[in-house]
Design a protein around this motif. Structure first.
Motif, mmCIF file in Angstrom:
data_model
loop_
_atom_site.group_PDB
_atom_site.id
_atom_site.type_symbol
_atom_site.label_atom_id
_atom_site.label_comp_id
_atom_site.label_asym_id
_atom_site.label_seq_id
_atom_site.Cartn_x
_atom_site.Cartn_y
_atom_site.Cartn_z
ATOM 1 N N ALA A 143 -4.304 3.861 8.828
ATOM 2 C CA ALA A 143 -2.856 4.362 8.639
ATOM 3 C C ALA A 143 -2.093 3.677 7.786
ATOM 4 O O ALA A 143 -2.294 2.254 7.679
ATOM 5 C CB ALA A 143 -2.193 4.304 10.066
ATOM 6 N N THR A 144 -1.131 4.444 7.089
ATOM 7 C CA THR A 144 -0.070 4.052 6.226
ATOM 8 C C THR A 144 1.323 4.049 6.781
ATOM 9 O O THR A 144 1.641 5.386 7.081
ATOM 10 C CB THR A 144 -0.167 4.242 4.777
ATOM 11 N N ALA A 145 1.974 3.214 7.169
ATOM 12 C CA ALA A 145 3.448 3.022 7.781
ATOM 13 C C ALA A 145 4.319 3.297 6.728
ATOM 14 O O ALA A 145 4.251 2.556 5.644
ATOM 15 C CB ALA A 145 3.549 1.915 8.468
ATOM 16 N N ILE A 146 5.125 4.074 6.828
ATOM 17 C CA ILE A 146 6.203 4.738 5.591
ATOM 18 C C ILE A 146 7.611 4.586 6.406
ATOM 19 O O ILE A 146 7.730 5.322 7.593
ATOM 20 C CB ILE A 146 5.811 5.628 4.957
ATOM 21 N N LEU A 147 8.569 3.984 5.931
ATOM 22 C CA LEU A 147 9.747 3.763 6.263
ATOM 23 C C LEU A 147 10.736 4.679 5.301
ATOM 24 O O LEU A 147 10.672 4.088 4.214
ATOM 25 C CB LEU A 147 10.643 2.479 6.449
ATOM 26 N N ALA A 148 11.373 5.565 5.863
ATOM 27 C CA ALA A 148 12.299 6.332 4.908
ATOM 28 C C ALA A 148 13.783 6.354 5.271
ATOM 29 O O ALA A 148 14.024 6.338 6.689
ATOM 30 C CB ALA A 148 11.908 7.959 4.801
ATOM 31 N N GLY A 149 14.558 6.184 4.292
ATOM 32 C CA GLY A 149 16.066 6.115 5.007
ATOM 33 C C GLY A 149 16.865 6.006 3.786
ATOM 34 O O GLY A 149 16.692 6.176 2.549
ATOM 35 N N VAL A 150 18.247 6.133 4.012
ATOM 36 C CA VAL A 150 19.265 5.919 3.212
ATOM 37 C C VAL A 150 19.850 4.575 2.822
ATOM 38 O O VAL A 150 20.034 4.290 1.784
ATOM 39 C CB VAL A 150 20.419 6.951 3.573
ATOM 40 N N ARG A 151 20.304 4.081 3.999
ATOM 41 C CA ARG A 151 21.039 2.705 3.744
ATOM 42 C C ARG A 151 19.977 1.653 4.504
ATOM 43 O O ARG A 151 20.154 1.026 5.584
ATOM 44 C CB ARG A 151 22.349 2.734 4.721
ATOM 45 N N ILE A 152 18.930 1.448 3.759
ATOM 46 C CA ILE A 152 18.017 0.401 3.957
ATOM 47 C C ILE A 152 18.456 -1.060 3.257
ATOM 48 O O ILE A 152 18.684 -1.195 1.892
ATOM 49 C CB ILE A 152 16.731 0.774 3.448
ATOM 50 N N GLY A 153 18.884 -2.167 4.236
ATOM 51 C CA GLY A 153 19.309 -3.288 3.557
ATOM 52 C C GLY A 153 18.118 -3.881 2.886
ATOM 53 O O GLY A 153 16.963 -3.791 3.188
ATOM 54 N N ASP A 154 18.419 -4.730 1.827
ATOM 55 C CA ASP A 154 17.627 -5.549 1.209
ATOM 56 C C ASP A 154 16.728 -6.575 2.001
ATOM 57 O O ASP A 154 15.449 -6.504 1.993
ATOM 58 C CB ASP A 154 18.067 -6.542 0.136
ATOM 59 N N ASP A 155 17.485 -6.944 2.809
ATOM 60 C CA ASP A 155 16.489 -7.879 3.939
ATOM 61 C C ASP A 155 15.639 -6.937 4.949
ATOM 62 O O ASP A 155 14.567 -7.494 5.062
ATOM 63 C CB ASP A 155 17.461 -8.772 4.631
ATOM 64 N N VAL A 156 15.629 -5.886 5.187
ATOM 65 C CA VAL A 156 15.096 -4.893 6.097
ATOM 66 C C VAL A 156 13.878 -4.722 5.130
ATOM 67 O O VAL A 156 12.798 -4.461 5.365
ATOM 68 C CB VAL A 156 15.957 -3.899 6.679
ATOM 69 N N GLU A 157 14.279 -4.089 3.842
ATOM 70 C CA GLU A 157 13.010 -3.790 2.814
ATOM 71 C C GLU A 157 12.090 -4.742 2.627
ATOM 72 O O GLU A 157 11.040 -4.498 2.647
ATOM 73 C CB GLU A 157 13.566 -3.288 1.855
ATOM 74 N N LYS A 158 12.827 -5.931 2.447
ATOM 75 C CA LYS A 158 11.765 -7.111 2.358
ATOM 76 C C LYS A 158 10.964 -7.500 3.603
ATOM 77 O O LYS A 158 9.542 -7.490 3.553
ATOM 78 C CB LYS A 158 12.638 -8.447 2.129
ATOM 79 N N TYR A 159 11.266 -7.355 4.716
ATOM 80 C CA TYR A 159 10.628 -7.429 6.000
ATOM 81 C C TYR A 159 9.629 -6.151 6.093
ATOM 82 O O TYR A 159 8.404 -6.655 6.519
ATOM 83 C CB TYR A 159 11.759 -7.550 7.095
ATOM 84 N N ALA A 160 9.920 -5.075 5.803
ATOM 85 C CA ALA A 160 9.140 -3.931 5.929
ATOM 86 C C ALA A 160 7.930 -4.303 5.183
ATOM 87 O O ALA A 160 6.840 -4.086 5.361
ATOM 88 C CB ALA A 160 9.908 -2.639 5.558
ATOM 89 N N LYS A 161 8.082 -4.672 3.673
ATOM 90 C CA LYS A 161 7.172 -4.802 2.788
ATOM 91 C C LYS A 161 6.231 -5.857 3.229
ATOM 92 O O LYS A 161 4.900 -5.645 3.147
ATOM 93 C CB LYS A 161 7.778 -4.954 1.591
ATOM 94 N N GLY A 162 6.730 -7.073 3.608
ATOM 95 C CA GLY A 162 6.103 -7.930 4.389
ATOM 96 C C GLY A 162 5.175 -7.654 5.371
ATOM 97 O O GLY A 162 4.108 -8.161 5.868
ATOM 98 N N ARG A 163 5.481 -6.556 6.090
ATOM 99 C CA ARG A 163 4.586 -6.146 7.379
ATOM 100 C C ARG A 163 3.698 -5.117 6.935
ATOM 101 O O ARG A 163 3.111 -4.346 7.779
ATOM 102 C CB ARG A 163 5.511 -5.732 8.323
ATOM 103 N N GLY A 164 3.572 -4.916 5.463
ATOM 104 C CA GLY A 164 2.748 -3.756 4.834
ATOM 105 C C GLY A 164 3.229 -2.304 5.133
ATOM 106 O O GLY A 164 2.535 -1.512 4.832
#
Length: 170
Positions: A143-164
């Motif tokens: 499975a590939t997890a994908i987060l989609a959004g409008v107001r994604i903070g840089d810290d949240v994006e970095k965290y998400a990418k760190g979790r794959g």
């Protein structure tokens, strides 16, 4: 000016009680009663306004989710086509093993689990990773997890990418 409505309510309540207790004439008692009625009316108005704002937020969230689901679907479909991977099915608002999934796309070799949030937080990423793990087992595919959004903070994006987690910003 920020107004703490709870504090304001407490102050008005104390003032009304005091005015009623100290009212020596019918006229002062009438003013105190009018103040109490105005405070109750205002409180009820704010409660009604809160419900309307809540309904507006809910409707706006549903509209945003529907719109972003379409954008993600179009982008993901193009990516899969470019890689030569066919799509077996696409489900909106899917339910898999007790998990709600905003958009689920089953490809020939993988399943894509999409979570849509206007302003995601770290806990949303953690929940998405759990969903993707459960869905991978249910579909017997990676499975590939994908987060989609409008107001994604840089810290949240970095965290998400760190979790794959892949991130789609719109």
């Amino acid at each position: 000016m920020d107004v703490d409505l709870k504090t304001l309510e407490e102050v008005v309540e104390r003032a009304v009680k005091r005015a009623l207790a100290e009212a020596r004439s019918e006229e002062l008692r009438a003013v105190a009663e009018a103040l109490k009625a105005l405070a109750d009316y205002t409180k009820a108005g704010f409660a009604q306004l809160g419900k309307r704002v809540s309904n507006l937020e809910e409707g706006l969230g549903a509209l945003t989710e529907a719109t972003l689901s379409r954008y993600v679907w179009e982008d993901l479909r193009a990516e899969l086509a470019a890689r030569g991977e066919g799509v077996l099915r696409r489900l909106r608002n899917a339910r898999v093993d007790g998990f709600d999934v905003d958009l689920l796309v089953e490809g020939e070799s993988r399943v894509y689990v999409v979570e849509i949030k206007v302003k995601p937080r770290r806990r949303d990423i953690d929940a998405l990773v759990k969903k993707a793990e459960a869905i991978a087992k249910a579909y017997a595919k990676p499975a590939t997890a994908i987060l989609a959004g409008v107001r994604i903070g840089d810290d949240v994006e970095k965290y998400a990418k760190g979790r794959g987690v892949e991130v789609y910003r719109y």
